[in-house]
Structures are given as structure tokens and as C-alpha cells.
Design an enzyme around this catalytic site. Structure first.
Site, PDB file in Angstrom:
ATOM      1  N   LYS A 199      29.933  56.766   3.601  1.00 50.56           N
ATOM      2  CA  LYS A 199      28.739  55.942   3.878  1.00 50.56           C
ATOM      3  C   LYS A 199      27.509  56.838   3.721  1.00 50.56           C
ATOM      4  O   LYS A 199      27.192  57.631   4.594  1.00 50.56           O
ATOM      5  CB  LYS A 199      28.827  55.426   5.316  1.00 50.56           C
ATOM      6  CG  LYS A 199      28.150  54.112   5.598  1.00 50.56           C
ATOM      7  CD  LYS A 199      26.694  53.996   5.264  1.00 50.56           C
ATOM      8  CE  LYS A 199      25.814  54.308   6.465  1.00 50.56           C
ATOM      9  NZ  LYS A 199      24.406  54.521   6.080  1.00 50.56           N
ATOM     10  N   THR A 253      22.043  63.903  16.661  1.00 48.80           N
ATOM     11  CA  THR A 253      22.879  64.163  17.832  1.00 48.80           C
ATOM     12  C   THR A 253      23.184  62.862  18.576  1.00 48.80           C
ATOM     13  O   THR A 253      24.305  62.667  19.064  1.00 48.80           O
ATOM     14  CB  THR A 253      22.177  65.187  18.749  1.00 48.80           C
ATOM     15  OG1 THR A 253      21.886  66.338  17.948  1.00 48.80           O
ATOM     16  CG2 THR A 253      23.041  65.594  19.913  1.00 48.80           C
ATOM     17  N   GLU A 273      28.647  67.359  12.753  1.00 55.77           N
ATOM     18  CA  GLU A 273      27.666  68.379  12.420  1.00 55.77           C
ATOM     19  C   GLU A 273      26.315  67.761  12.709  1.00 55.77           C
ATOM     20  O   GLU A 273      25.864  66.870  11.994  1.00 55.77           O
ATOM     21  CB  GLU A 273      27.837  68.778  10.952  1.00 55.77           C
ATOM     22  CG  GLU A 273      27.277  70.143  10.673  1.00 55.77           C
ATOM     23  CD  GLU A 273      25.947  70.033   9.991  1.00 55.77           C
ATOM     24  OE1 GLU A 273      24.942  70.039  10.720  1.00 55.77           O
ATOM     25  OE2 GLU A 273      25.929  69.942   8.772  1.00 55.77           O
ATOM     26  N   CYS A 307      19.367  70.854   8.888  1.00 57.11           N
ATOM     27  CA  CYS A 307      19.863  70.886  10.267  1.00 57.11           C
ATOM     28  C   CYS A 307      19.878  72.316  10.806  1.00 57.11           C
ATOM     29  O   CYS A 307      19.684  72.540  11.998  1.00 57.11           O
ATOM     30  CB  CYS A 307      21.254  70.282  10.328  1.00 57.11           C
ATOM     31  SG  CYS A 307      22.304  70.882   9.011  1.00 57.11           S
ATOM     32  N   GLU A 405      14.411  68.966  18.100  1.00 53.61           N
ATOM     33  CA  GLU A 405      14.498  69.048  16.639  1.00 53.61           C
ATOM     34  C   GLU A 405      13.423  68.164  16.012  1.00 53.61           C
ATOM     35  O   GLU A 405      13.351  66.974  16.284  1.00 53.61           O
ATOM     36  CB  GLU A 405      15.883  68.572  16.179  1.00 53.61           C
ATOM     37  CG  GLU A 405      16.056  68.682  14.687  1.00 53.61           C
ATOM     38  CD  GLU A 405      17.460  68.299  14.219  1.00 53.61           C
ATOM     39  OE1 GLU A 405      17.923  67.202  14.564  1.00 53.61           O
ATOM     40  OE2 GLU A 405      18.085  69.111  13.513  1.00 53.61           O
TER      41      GLU A 405
END
Ligand code: NAI
Ligand code: MG
Length: 494
Positions: A199, A253, A273, A307, A405
Site C-alpha cells: 500500500k 509513530t 519503522e 525518518c 519530529e
């Protein structure tokens, strides 16, 4: 691209030559034309389908619509899973040397079509062509070559164990490295005899669909890889499907934690990840010019959509002024703009949503009392989502810009006095994907790298990747490794 003289705040430095002007090249746009269909179906059981629901994918550098792709429903996902299930026994039973041949063919075909794939990756996602062409595509092909090499040698990867493929794998990927994430997920899965439903992210589906064309061209058996485009609802339908045997996810996350629950309830394996807030640590004995170049690749590379970006810079106090002064000069000469221009260093932010999120953090940082600097003076294109390379000084560890982040070209600069302080500040984050260490002392490299809780620690470099090197996180950056021998492990039952 035309440029202004550097802003007044940066010209006071003695070395502040007018770099922006000195580097004023003529435009050098990529000229090869590629064809993009107005609509794309899903890739299920070796065929492109034509379902009624579609959504647009745009070029974030121009805000123009590139194509319409299918929004896969739960029913479509069901068909894709059924195709992968049906293809599994035969694919799993194929001798490794035969599976390897398919993977080698995919790798070679990616190389042959790499220019087209790089251009499309840049148009759909906004990353500079020099990155998609020179970084992403070579790594994508390398990944398939690398795991093709393992396919018939698995008994050496897992000596004295008997092993079997896991089964039907649901793989959900993000928009920052669309083809690379597809390669990281598909190549080891196939090498081990699994079948896949991939996906892609909603803003960057086009190159995955070209990959589907390649699967057709090289005669990959139908159902071995299925590609379902769509949004979060498609991803959720796939991850919650009762007939999948494994989830592999790269992304935020928040979504990762949700998928971890799904996997736990069904007792199926998952690899995650997720995000990062990685520290890039510069000691006072570091080669400063190289370190400044390292900062550029740590956080401004790919617009900071990485990331493992080195988004927290920790500089030893004695050299902070020198580092900041040199960074300021370096950022003046970075070229921000048209991603299809071969001279462009920093391309477009991937989506309006991400653009708004980054701008929100620029405001949050200033409100928190940190000092924002954007020394770059490029004239930004009038359309599209562009953000100048930014750094904040006067940052506290408690500031949100130092903890959360941002996923953009925004760096939080902090200082430290002793190596212990560097390590404790470096580890002061819920994440642990990567870190950088800059010093001319080998012993300091080993000491610091050993104490940093991060999956990858780059020493006197940053953001280097290789198919043979495992990648993955500590703590809330996720678990499981992709790449290398370690990357095979999630795709076998021992
Ligand atoms: P996201 O996690 O929502 O998207 C990643 C993938 O997951 C996409 O394919 C998406 O369609 C899918 N997805 C979304 N909701 C899902 C669900 N409930 N179940 C299953 N699949 C689902 O990330 P998004 O919203 O694009 O970006 C938000 C933030 O996440 C970024 O600002 C960045 O901080 C972080 N991020 C981290 C990445 C990484 O490589 N670790 C990559 C992309 C984003
Ligand atoms: Mg797009």
C-alpha cells in the site's frame, strides 16, 4: 533560478561572500518527457483493475494534478489478499534459485527504466532530481540485486535452522522514499518466498504503479505482488484483514502504534519503522568543514523528509560559533526550488499538509523563544510548497522543536560541554533511529557510538545507506531491521 543577495543578518560575517550570486547558474531542467496516464487502476493478480473511485495525486512543486489513482476499498483489498494467498504456495515452493532470477530481472529492469522512474519520483513527491536519480534509484536497484543474491542462499543465512516463509505480507509505506521503501519491503519478502500486498502513500503512488508494470514485463507470477493505492482507510483495511500473516509498516509513530495493537490482537508478526529525532553530535576536535557538509546531508537532504534525519544538532561549546557561522554561509548557497532542475539541492515539501505542519513548527519554535534563521535567499517558485532551510539557535531540550519530529528542513541547534553530556542529551528522546558523531578521535567515535541508543550511528558522515547494512530503530522509532542479513529475519519462520 534567480537569487537575491544574502539578507543583511548574514552579510556581517567576514566570510559572507555573496554566495547566492556566485552560484547563480542558468536553469538546467530535466528535459526527458515521460508519459503519465490520466487514471490508474489497482494492480491485483498481475492485472491492472479499473475501479470507480479515484483520487488525485499532484506535483507538490507546481500543485498541478498528475493523475488519478484508485482508492482501494475493503473489497478491493480483499481481492488483493486473496490473490496473494492463492499465489503463495507455488511461489513459496519455487526453488530459491528460481525466485532469484525474478528478483534479478526486476533489478535490471529498474536500472533500464531508472531515468523515467527518477523523474516520476521527483514529480509525484517533490524531491530533487539529483537525489531521486543519484541516491534513490541506484539504491532501489541495489536492494533487489542484493536480496536476489540471498534467495538461493537462505540456508547460509539461517544455518542449523529449518525455515519457511511467513506467508502473505501486508506492507504499508510512506511518501518520503516511495520506491526505496517499496524495494526495502518487497525484495526480502520475495527472496524468502512470501507474497505481498503493498500500500503506497496517498501522495506518491505513481512509481509503485510503474513497478507493477515492471512486474508484468518480467513475468512475475500473478498475485506474488499486489499493489493497492489508497489512503489511511485502505491501509487500515489491509492491516486488519483476517488473512494476512504479517504486517510491515514505515510511517508515523501514531499509526505504527495502532498497527502494533492490531498485530498483537491477531498474534501475527509486525515490523515497524517509525519516526525519529536524531542527534548529530559535533565534538570540538571534528573536521568542521566536513561536519557542516554533514549537517546539510543530515537535515536538508530530501527537505528533511527523512525518518533518520539529524534534526537535533549538538555542538561542543568551543566550536559552536564557528559551526553556526559556516552553516549560515553554506545555507546561502543551497539552491531551493524546481525539483526537476539538476542544480536544485532542496525541492518541494511533499504535501500541503506537511507544509502546514512544518510552518506550524516554525511558529512554535519562535513562540518558545528560540531564534529562527533562514540564511538562504533563493527566490522561491510562486506555486508549490517550498520551505527554506531553517535552523533554530537558543533551543532548550524541553522545547517542542527539540522533542517532536518535524519532518522538514528544520534544525534545532543545542550545545554540550563534555562527552557524557553529549550522550545523555543525544539519548534524551523517546526515539532512537539514528545519530551522527563527528570527531577526529577514533576512540571517541567508539565510546560515543556504543552509548547512543540509536539503530544507526554514522561517524564523520550522515545519511549513508547500503543494501547490505541493516536499518531500524530503538524505542519509539520501532523494531525489526530492514536491509542486510537482518532484513531477511522478519520474512521467515524458523
Ligand atoms: P502516516 O503514518 O499516516 O502514513 C504512512 C502510511 O500509512 C501511508 O501509506 C498511509 O496511507 C498509511 N496509513 C495511514 N493511516 C493508516 C491506518 N490507520 N492504518 C494503516 N495504514 C495507515 O504518515 P503521514 O500522515 O503521511 O505523515 C505524518 C507524520 O508522520 C509526518 O509528519 C512525519 O512526522 C511522520 N512520518 C514518518 C515517516 C517515516 O519514514 N518514519 C514517513 C512518513 C511520515
Ligand atoms: Mg503526488
Amino acid at each position: 533560478m534567480t537569487t537575491h543577495a544574502a539578507p543583511a543578518s548574514t552579510t556581517s560575517h567576514p566570510h559572507a561572500l555573496d554566495f547566492a550570486r556566485a552560484w547563480d547558474y542558468s536553469p538546467a531542467p530535466e528535459t526527458a518527457k515521460i508519459t503519465i496516464a490520466p487514471r490508474y487502476g489497482l494492480f491485483i493478480n498481475g492485472q491492472f483493475t479499473n475501479p470507480p473511485n479515484t483520487f488525485e495525486t499532484i506535483n507538490p512543486a507546481t500543485e498541478e494534478t498528475l493523475s488519478e489513482v484508485s482508492l482501494a476499498s475493503a473489497k478491493d483489498v480483499d481481492r488483493a489478499v486473496a490473490a496473494a494467498r492463492a499465489a503463495f504456495p507455488k511461489w513459496a515452493a519455487l526453488p530459491g534459485v528460481e525466485r532469484a532470477k525474478y528478483l534479478f530481472r526486476i533489478a535490471r529492469r529498474i536500472q533500464e527504466r531508472s531515468r523515467e522512474l527518477a523523474i516520476l519520483e521527483t514529480m509525484d513527491g517533490g524531491k530533487p532530481i539529483k537525489e531521486s536519480r543519484d541516491v534513490d534509484l541506484p539504491l532501489v536497484a541495489q536492494h533487489f540485486f542484493y536480496y536476489a543474491g540471498w534467495a538461493d542462499k537462505l540456508r547460509y543465512a539461517f544455518p542449523s535452522s529449518s525455515f519457511a516463509p511467513v506467508g502473505v505480507c501486508a506492507q504499508i509505506i510512506p511518501w518520503n522514499f516511495p520506491l526505496m521503501m517499496a524495494a526495502w519491503k518487497i525484495a526480502p519478502a520475495l527472496a524468502c518466498g512470501n507474497t505481498v500486498i503493498l500500500k503506497p502513500a496517498e501522495t506518491t503512488p505513481l512509481t509503485a504503479l510503474r513497478l507493477a508494470e515492471i512486474f508484468q514485463e518480467i513475468g512475475l507470477p500473478p498475485g506474488v505482488v499486489n499493489i493497492v493505492t489508497g489512503d489511511g482507510s485502505t491501509g487500515a483495511a489491509l492491516a486488519n484483514h483476517k488473512d494476512i500473516d504479517k504486517i510491515a509498516f514505515t510511517g508515523s509513530t501514531d499509526v505504527g502504534k495502532r498497527l502494533a495493537k492490531v498485530a498483537a490482537q491477531r498474534a501475527i508478526p509486525i515490523t515497524l519503522e517509525l519516526g525519529g529525532k536524531s542527534a548529530n553530535i559535533i565534538f570540538d576536535d571534528a573536521p568542521i568543514d566536513q561536519a557542516v557538509e554533514g549537517i546539510v546531508s543530515a537535515i536538508y537532504f530530501n527537505q528533511g523528509h527523512v525518518c533518520c534525519a539529524g534534526s537535533r544538532l549538538l555542538v561542543q561549546e568551543g566550536v559552536v560559533d564557528e559551526v553556526i557561522a559556516k552553516l549560515r554561509i553554506r545555507l546561502q548557497s543551497l539552491r531551493v526550488g524546481d525539483p526537476l532542475d539538476k542544480n536544485t539541492d532542496v525541492g518541494a515539501i511533499n504535501s500541503k499538509m506537511q507544509f502546514d505542519k512544518i510552518n506550524e513548527y516554525l511558529k512554535i519554535g519562535a513562540d518558545e523563544g528560540a531564534t529562527l534563521e533562514q540564511p538562504n535567499a533563493c527566490t522561491l517558485p510562486k506555486k508549490g510548497f517550498f520551505c527554506r532551510p531553517t535552523f533554530f539557535t537558543g533551543v532548550q531540550q524541553s522545547h517542542r522543536i527539540a522533542r517532536e519530529e518535524i519532518f522538514g528542513p528544520v534544525l534545532a541547534v543545542m550545545t554540550f560541554r563534555t562527552p557524557d553530556e553529549a550522550i545523555s542529551k543525544g539519548n534524551n528522546t523517546p526515539y532512537g533511529l539514528s545519530a551522527g558523531v563527528w570527531t577526529s578521535k577514533g576512540s571517541k567515535i567508539f565510546e560515543t557510538a556504543g552509548k547512543l541508543k540509536a539503530g544507526v550511528v554514522w561517524c564523520n558522515t550522515f545519511n549513508q545507506f547500503d543494501a547490505s547494512s541493516p536499518f531500524g530503530g530503538y524505542k519509539e522509532s520501532g523494531f525489526g531491521r530492514e536491509g542486510g542479513l537482518h532484513g531477511l529475519r522478519p520474512y521467515v519462520r524458523l
